[in-house]
Design a protein around this motif. Structure first.
Motif, PDB file in Angstrom:
ATOM      1  N   ASP A 374       0.811  -1.213   0.000  1.00  0.00           N
ATOM      2  CA  ASP A 374       0.000   0.000   0.000  1.00  0.00           C
ATOM      3  C   ASP A 374       0.848   1.268   0.000  1.00  0.00           C
ATOM      4  O   ASP A 374       0.321   2.386   0.103  1.00  0.00           O
ATOM      5  CB  ASP A 374      -0.930   0.021   1.213  1.00  0.00           C
ATOM      6  N   LYS A 375       2.185   1.101  -0.110  1.00  0.00           N
ATOM      7  CA  LYS A 375       3.158   2.200  -0.162  1.00  0.00           C
ATOM      8  C   LYS A 375       3.334   2.923   1.172  1.00  0.00           C
ATOM      9  O   LYS A 375       4.119   3.860   1.268  1.00  0.00           O
ATOM     10  CB  LYS A 375       2.777   3.226  -1.258  1.00  0.00           C
ATOM     11  N   LYS A 376       2.604   2.495   2.194  1.00  0.00           N
ATOM     12  CA  LYS A 376       2.773   3.109   3.509  1.00  0.00           C
ATOM     13  C   LYS A 376       3.970   2.468   4.212  1.00  0.00           C
ATOM     14  O   LYS A 376       4.308   1.315   3.975  1.00  0.00           O
ATOM     15  CB  LYS A 376       1.516   2.928   4.349  1.00  0.00           C
ATOM     16  N   THR A 377       4.599   3.240   5.101  1.00  0.00           N
ATOM     17  CA  THR A 377       5.740   2.719   5.833  1.00  0.00           C
ATOM     18  C   THR A 377       5.380   2.492   7.299  1.00  0.00           C
ATOM     19  O   THR A 377       4.544   3.198   7.862  1.00  0.00           O
ATOM     20  CB  THR A 377       6.943   3.678   5.772  1.00  0.00           C
ATOM     21  N   GLN A 378       6.009   1.490   7.903  1.00  0.00           N
ATOM     22  CA  GLN A 378       5.871   1.267   9.329  1.00  0.00           C
ATOM     23  C   GLN A 378       7.153   0.654   9.864  1.00  0.00           C
ATOM     24  O   GLN A 378       7.989   0.151   9.112  1.00  0.00           O
ATOM     25  CB  GLN A 378       4.672   0.374   9.647  1.00  0.00           C
ATOM     26  N   LEU A 379       7.324   0.728  11.178  1.00  0.00           N
ATOM     27  CA  LEU A 379       8.549   0.255  11.802  1.00  0.00           C
ATOM     28  C   LEU A 379       8.674  -1.260  11.703  1.00  0.00           C
ATOM     29  O   LEU A 379       7.693  -1.988  11.852  1.00  0.00           O
ATOM     30  CB  LEU A 379       8.593   0.672  13.272  1.00  0.00           C
ATOM     31  N   VAL A 380       9.897  -1.734  11.466  1.00  0.00           N
ATOM     32  CA  VAL A 380      10.185  -3.159  11.480  1.00  0.00           C
ATOM     33  C   VAL A 380      10.326  -3.610  12.933  1.00  0.00           C
ATOM     34  O   VAL A 380      10.287  -2.805  13.867  1.00  0.00           O
ATOM     35  CB  VAL A 380      11.489  -3.476  10.723  1.00  0.00           C
ATOM     36  N   HIS A 381      10.495  -4.894  13.151  1.00  0.00           N
ATOM     37  CA  HIS A 381      10.934  -5.437  14.424  1.00  0.00           C
ATOM     38  C   HIS A 381      12.365  -5.934  14.265  1.00  0.00           C
ATOM     39  O   HIS A 381      12.727  -6.462  13.203  1.00  0.00           O
ATOM     40  CB  HIS A 381      10.037  -6.588  14.885  1.00  0.00           C
ATOM     41  N   THR A 382      13.195  -5.746  15.285  1.00  0.00           N
ATOM     42  CA  THR A 382      14.574  -6.223  15.243  1.00  0.00           C
ATOM     43  C   THR A 382      14.769  -7.318  16.277  1.00  0.00           C
ATOM     44  O   THR A 382      14.186  -7.289  17.363  1.00  0.00           O
ATOM     45  CB  THR A 382      15.577  -5.088  15.499  1.00  0.00           C
ATOM     46  N   LEU A 383      15.600  -8.309  15.926  1.00  0.00           N
ATOM     47  CA  LEU A 383      15.906  -9.427  16.813  1.00  0.00           C
ATOM     48  C   LEU A 383      17.395  -9.727  16.711  1.00  0.00           C
ATOM     49  O   LEU A 383      18.020  -9.471  15.666  1.00  0.00           O
ATOM     50  CB  LEU A 383      15.120 -10.678  16.431  1.00  0.00           C
ATOM     51  N   ASN A 384      17.948 -10.271  17.777  1.00  0.00           N
ATOM     52  CA  ASN A 384      19.333 -10.721  17.681  1.00  0.00           C
ATOM     53  C   ASN A 384      19.606 -11.836  18.679  1.00  0.00           C
ATOM     54  O   ASN A 384      18.851 -12.036  19.629  1.00  0.00           O
ATOM     55  CB  ASN A 384      20.317  -9.564  17.883  1.00  0.00           C
ATOM     56  N   GLY A 385      20.702 -12.545  18.440  1.00  0.00           N
ATOM     57  CA  GLY A 385      21.076 -13.610  19.358  1.00  0.00           C
ATOM     58  C   GLY A 385      22.548 -13.959  19.227  1.00  0.00           C
ATOM     59  O   GLY A 385      23.145 -13.805  18.156  1.00  0.00           O
ATOM     60  N   SER A 386      23.139 -14.425  20.311  1.00  0.00           N
ATOM     61  CA  SER A 386      24.511 -14.946  20.269  1.00  0.00           C
ATOM     62  C   SER A 386      24.458 -16.354  19.701  1.00  0.00           C
ATOM     63  O   SER A 386      23.678 -17.173  20.171  1.00  0.00           O
ATOM     64  CB  SER A 386      25.104 -14.995  21.680  1.00  0.00           C
TER      65      SER A 386
END
Length: 424
Positions: A374-386
């Protein structure tokens, strides 16, 4: 950083959820709401004044054409007054925005509903256990004695060169380090992670982007001449690759892995828990990072947890997974699972990995968004791990794989990387 909309939509819920992390959010949340009202009031005044300025500017030209010089002069005076007023209102807006940001930076992420209540590590919930529990002979050695016996790690030499917490790895000890790094990177690549090699120092904006600043400023090594920080984890530079970036929805999840040395001051650490490899100021680690769609980030989190489990299984180590409680979860995390391996000679569990979902908390700081159909933007989710941190893995490998003849057996999956089956 929490978004203003989340705070405004249900401030009481935000305050209640922050309490699970033992953070008293009432005053900062109420202050933010008041500052936002001040900002919006000033913005409304600016907009109203600008509309009047535009209207008067048109009328000045008409007055001049009609020879109404007095009316034109009055209009000019009014325009000047309105512009001065706008300067004052704009300063009020900027001041309110600055104060809001300063407060927002001090507020931790909201814990996920599944985060257990609790005050410290003793309240964490054991989710799952596995791996072969070793049964060592009575004279089994702790890893620092094994390291000395086989000349694998020289802790005293590290003190001479730098200071405590900076060991020197030698011979098969150094080869074991390199083997583990390559083993973890190859496994990550096979699991679909793109390998990157990031810088080991970052600027202030990167530290704020992932939440190390201002929360952990005192725990980071700082090069004041250049205004740069030594990284505590590859999470910081790798996640900042996506700072101020709009990604395409179809590209999610983005999966990266990176090896790096990690530097942590560990101020205030002392006692038996810091002996040997248990707690270092410099250590090696392979990190996995995901940039995920908000609708799928908890599925991504579970995939990451399952992946880390495969690593400790391949290393033939006893392990357990903990769901961290509100009092032990980090400032930035919404939900964290810790992996611990059992150190048989020390008779204690050692943390070797934290796998976390930060939801949009880091993304809001990073201004990392995705654009949908829809061309709208929204925040992603971030994840991380050792995946994984080396020092305590090495400690557990040396201790748990001791043989009756005193040799250390290398797990079969690691032999192609070490080039040897035993340390002797």
């Amino acid at each position: 950083m929490l978004t203003l909309n989340v705070i405004k939509e249900n401030p009481e819920e935000v305050i209640a959820r922050l309490a699970k992390k033992h953070f008293d959010g009432r005053q900062p949340i109420e202050t933010i709401i008041e500052l936002d009202k001040t900002r919006r009031t000033a913005q409304a005044e600016v907009d109203k004044n600008l509309a009047e300025v535009n209207s008067l500017s048109k009328s000045i030209g008409m007055f001049m054409k009609e020879g109404k010089k007095d009316e034109a002069e009055k209009a000019k005076i009014r325009v000047s007054e309105l512009k001065e007023q706008n300067k004052s209102d704009e300063n009020m807006m900027k001041d309110a925005e600055t104060k809001m940001t300063q407060i927002l930076l001090t507020i931790p992420n909201l814990p996920h509903a599944s985060v257990p209540e609790g005050y410290n590590a003793e309240d964490n919930k054991v989710e799952k256990m596995g791996g072969p529990m070793p049964h060592l002979m009575p004279d089994a050695l702790p890893h620092w004695e094994i390291a000395k016996k086989f000349d694998l790690i020289d802790f005293e030499l590290g003190v001479k060169i730098t200071g405590a917490g900076f060991p020197v790895y030698k011979g098969k000890g150094a080869r074991l380090q390199r083997a583990l790094v390559n083993f973890f990177l190859d496994n990550a690549r096979e699991a679909g992670y793109l390998e990157v090699q990031p810088p080991y120092v970052v600027n202030e904006a990167s530290g704020y982007g992932t939440g190390q600043l201002p929360d952990k400023e005192g725990q980071m090594y700082y090069a004041n001449e250049d205004g740069l920080y030594l990284i505590p984890t590859a999470e910081v530079p790798v996640t900042n690759i996506y700072r101020d970036v709009i990604v395409n929805e179809k590209d999610l999840p983005i999966k990266n892995t990176a090896y790096s040395a990690c530097f942590r001051r560990e101020a205030g650490s002392y006692g038996k828990d810091v002996r040997g490899l248990n707690r270092l100021h410099q250590f090696d680690k392979v990190e996995i990072v995901r940039i995920a769609h908000p609708d799928h980030s908890y599925k991504d989190l579970q995939e990451m947890v399952d992946y880390v489990q495969t690593l400790v299984d391949k290393l033939e180590l006893p392990w357990r997974i903990l769901r961290l409680c509100g009092g032990d979860i980090s400032f930035t995390s919404a939900l964290t699972f810790d992996f611990e391996v059992y150190s048989a000679a020390q008779k204690r569990w050692l943390e070797v990995s934290s796998v976390s979902n930060f939801e949009s908390f880091q993304a809001n700081r990073l201004k990392c968004r995705f654009r949908g159909e829809d061309k709208k933007t929204q925040l992603v989710h971030t994840l991380n791990g050792s995946a994984l941190a080396l020092p305590r893995i090495v400690a557990a490998l040396l201790e748990d794989h001791q043989q009756e003849d005193g040799r250390i057996k290398i797990p079969a999956a690691l032999v192609p990387y070490t080039g040897f089956e035993y340390i002797d």
